[in-house]
Design a protein around this motif. Structure first.
Motif: not given
Length: 764
Positions: A666-685
């Motif tokens: 069993l393998q894990r795959g993963g992406d970085t969501p569009l709105y989780a890429t950097d500290p600024l965008v992670r805090r955009a409500t």
């Protein structure tokens, strides 16, 4: 069309439905003009120019037609300009003044349309709608998803979404600019300011690798909203929602506004002098130079990246890296060059064929995906090798496989293209099955006059990125295609030019001695770390490893715009840094274009521009060449070093590569969501309320879930490389069997390992 000719000649014709980037609909009739020998007025937007044609745009007949149309449009439009967010910058207001009456002859009741909630980004007031259909055509022709449409006829026509759905396109905010009235406005900006209170400043968006051109709209010392700035060679007239709405994160409650030090396990505010002296002394006290590591964000300015590299070199160390989400660095010694997009951004529009490997461009680089869509609409043959089924906005043929099979599928395409090579690559080619999908992809690349092999974000975070890169390079050479390494962030190319990678020095030239890469600095923990604009856990290839390694260090100095539990747990000194709107700097985009912007507002609290912090640290450490008074001096110094640099994705053959990720288990795959890429965008409500914000869940195919004894109504325990987390289960047909999908960049998944690897899952 006539309207194109009149615009080019500076002759103004009123319009509502026409837009230079959209198809002609000719439904508002505002651009009616008189044409000689034609018995009735014609719409300028839909009338082709002909030899000998005589057109009158200001004749009595033309003006009467325009004024009549204006009167009809205002019959049902509410007179609510004083409370409308579009007031002061409304096309309807402007045209009504020029072509409308001063008194309305209409005394009957006006129609009213109920407003719909179409998501957290766009506010609706559809009673104001004049049915220009710009928003409908934008979704269909530009965004690639027809999320809005018209129902009803005549004055009963209503523009809206299908069965109460939200608008989820990553480009949806552009309809706010397109709407000529106040029917579609910005929900986060609503009722916050009037247009005439705002001043406009040019800037560069700090997220994806295009460096989209934007305008910041300010009131006083605050950014109130962001609009696109036209640049045909980069973002045309559009920007992504990430670039438009991320400004909300500037005013997050966890902005770091004063220098802080940790004393006896507690954080205390201190003066800048004390914090800088302690930081310099701590870094200088580390006896072995190779025991210091610098981990820097590729969203930092070129000046900040260059000074960090210069500071590390002054300490006798080349342990610096900005490729934080990459997991395989075995090709570093074979590269010695600056990787880039491999072509001009505008050239993507005219590609005849493309093979995208491990890249969901729509959710990684939305404007780049829009350009690839333009190529697809023109007939480009597009193939995608992907570890999950993607909802793309262009026609393509997807080769879906588990993460461990990506190398095998790319090798099959290379084999079908006739690639022959020895070593590990030769073994992979021999074992590959050149099936019909592989042959079709190879044929497209060969037959196209201009074609490209593109490696996306998932390929770059793959444990076998070196093999994917090597196969892509040989495939591109065999088919005559361009090799494209899609840069992750706005300054990924700039970081290489600044020497913020261990195998290059400033100027993009090979380093005399190669330092530790980002993963090596965490696997072989250093005594001290310097962090620039990054958050442990969320910004790294292996979130758990990053937190463990940093917490074990003797000293961690973080230059950051924000504070967070993860930073506070591993750092000893926090230095508040200005964000992109508060500092001047340079960005080098995917095609190697240098773009400069200046600070638009003052830094919050006691925050300082990153280049000033690094300059003072250099002075306190008695290093030479840190006497800068302006960021322009730093940028010019680096520009001179880069005069003869060449951007090049070519690869020297590497023979000692062996696959790291198997195809069994069993393998894990993963992406970085569009709105989780950097500290600024992670805090955009507002962005965090959208579907693209990402969820901390375990996604797996229903058949695989049944095989593992799981269902969507329960939590599961997932284990990976000694780390574990308990997360909800979600059934998803887009995930291939033999794979579970868990996104990175999220706080609840930050204590797991890398995005690709073997895992075990069981009921919690």
């Amino acid at each position: 069309m006539l309207i194109d000719v009149t615009d080019a000649a500076g002759i103004r014709i009123p319009r509502f439905c026409y837009h230079k980037k959209l198809s002609v609909s000719a439904n508002c009739r505002m651009c009616l003009v008189e044409v000689e020998k034609v018995p009735k007025p014609l719409p300028a937007c839909a009338t082709p120019v002909a030899d000998g044609m005589k057109v009158f745009t200001r004749s009595p007949r033309a003006l009467a037609a325009q004024k009549g149309t204006m009167e009809f449009l205002l019959i049902n439009h509410p007179l609510d300009c004083p409370i409308c967010d579009q007031g002061g910058e409304c096309e309807l207001q402007d045209v009504a003044i020029g072509y409308g009456r001063d008194v309305s002859r209409y005394s009957e009741g006006k129609r009213v349309v109920a407003d719909k909630n179409i998501g957290p980004l766009i506010a609706t007031d559809m009673t104001r709608c004049i049915h220009c259909t710009r928003c409908v055509r934008f979704g269909d022709e530009i965004a690639g998803i027809r999320e809005m449409g018209a129902t009803g006829r005549g004055e009963h026509t209503v523009i809206g979404t299908y069965i109460e759905k939200s608008v989820d396109s990553e480009l949806s905010g552009n309809v706010i600019d397109l709407c000529p009235v106040g029917a579609l406005t910005s929900k986060p900006f609503r009722f916050n300011a009037r247009a005439w209170e705002l001043t406009q400043v040019d800037a560069i968006a700090p997220h994806d690798s295009l460096g989209s051109n934007i305008n910041l709209h300010l009131r006083g010392n605050k950014v109130m909203r962001v609009h696109p700035r036209d640049n045909e060679s980069i973002n045309e007239t559009w920007i992504s929602d990430r670039d438009r709405f991320s400004y909300e994160g500037l005013y997050s409650s966890d902005r770091l506004t004063t220098p802080m030090i940790k004393k006896d396990g507690e954080w205390k505010d201190v003066s800048w002098d004390m914090a800088l002296e302690m930081a310099a002394a701590s870094l200088g006290e580390i006896k072995a130079a190779d025991q210091i590591g610098a981990l820097v964000s590729p969203t930092a300015t070129l000046e900040e990246l260059y000074l960090t590299q210069k500071l590390m070199n002054g300490l006798g160390c080349n342990n610096i890296d900005s490729r934080l989400r990459q997991g395989d660095f075995r090709l570093d010694n074979s590269l010695k060059r600056v990787n880039w997009l491999g072509m001009k951004i505008g050239e993507i529009d005219s590609l005849d064929a493309a093979l995208v490997v491990g890249g969901n461009l729509r959710k990684e680089q939305p404007i780049l995906a829009h350009r690839l869509r333009k190529a697809a609409l023109a007939g480009a043959d597009i193939h995608v090798i992907t570890p999950q089924h993607l909802e793309l906005i262009y026609k393509s043929r997807q080769l879906i496989c588990t993460p461990g099979e990506m190398v095998k599928h790319l090798a099959a395409v290379a084999k079908a293209a006739g690639v022959k090579q020895g070593g590990t690559i030769g073994k992979l080619l021999d074992a590959a099955d050149a099936n019909e999908d592989a042959k079709a992809a190879a044929k497209g690349l060969k037959d196209g006059d201009t074609s490209a092999v593109m490696l996306g974000a998932m390929a770059q975070s793959h444990p076998d990125f070196s093999l994917l890169y090597s196969l892509a390079a040989t495939l591109a050479e065999a088919t005559g295609a361009k090799l494209s390494i899609v840069p992750a962030a706005v300054n990924s190319v700039g970081a290489q030019l600044a020497g913020a990678v261990p195998y290059l020095q400033a100027g993009g030239k090979p380093a005399e001695s190669t330092g530790l890469d980002a993963l090596g600095m965490l696997q072989q923990p250093c005594s001290g770390y310097l962090l620039l604009g990054v958050e442990p856990g969320m910004d790294f290839h292996n979130g758990a490893l990053s937190q463990t390694a940093l917490q074990s260090a003797d000293m961690v100095v973080a230059i950051s715009a924000y504070t967070s539990p993860e930073l506070e747990a591993c750092c000893d000194i926090l230095l508040p840094m200005a964000i992109f709107t508060e500092t001047s700097g340079t960005y080098v985009n995917a095609e190697g274009a240098w773009q400069q912007c200046r600070g638009a507002v003052k830094p919050q609290g006691e925050a300082r521009p990153g280049w000033k912090i690094l300059r003072v640290l250099g002075n306190l450490l008695n290093q030479q060449g840190f006497d800068y008074t302006d960021p322009g001096e730093i940028g010019e110094e680096l520009r001179l070093l880069c005069e003869d640099v060449s951007l090049d994705n070519k690869l020297s053959p590497a023979t000692d590569l062996e696959p790291r990720l198997g195809v069994d288990g069993l393998q894990r795959g993963g992406d970085t969501p569009l709105y989780a890429t950097d500290p600024l965008v992670r805090r955009a409500t507002a962005l965090q309320q959208t579907k693209d914000a990402g969820e901390a869940v375990i996604r797996l195919h229903p058949i695989e879930a049944e095989r593992q004894g799981l269902n969507s109504a329960e939590n599961a325990l997932i284990r990976q490389n000694g780390y574990q987390a308990t997360l909800p289960v979600a059934l998803d047909d887009s995930i291939p069997e033999g794979c579970v999908w868990i996104s990175t960049g999220l706080r609840d998944t930050s204590m797991l390992g890398q995005p690709f690897g073997e895992v075990t899952v069981e009921k919690a």
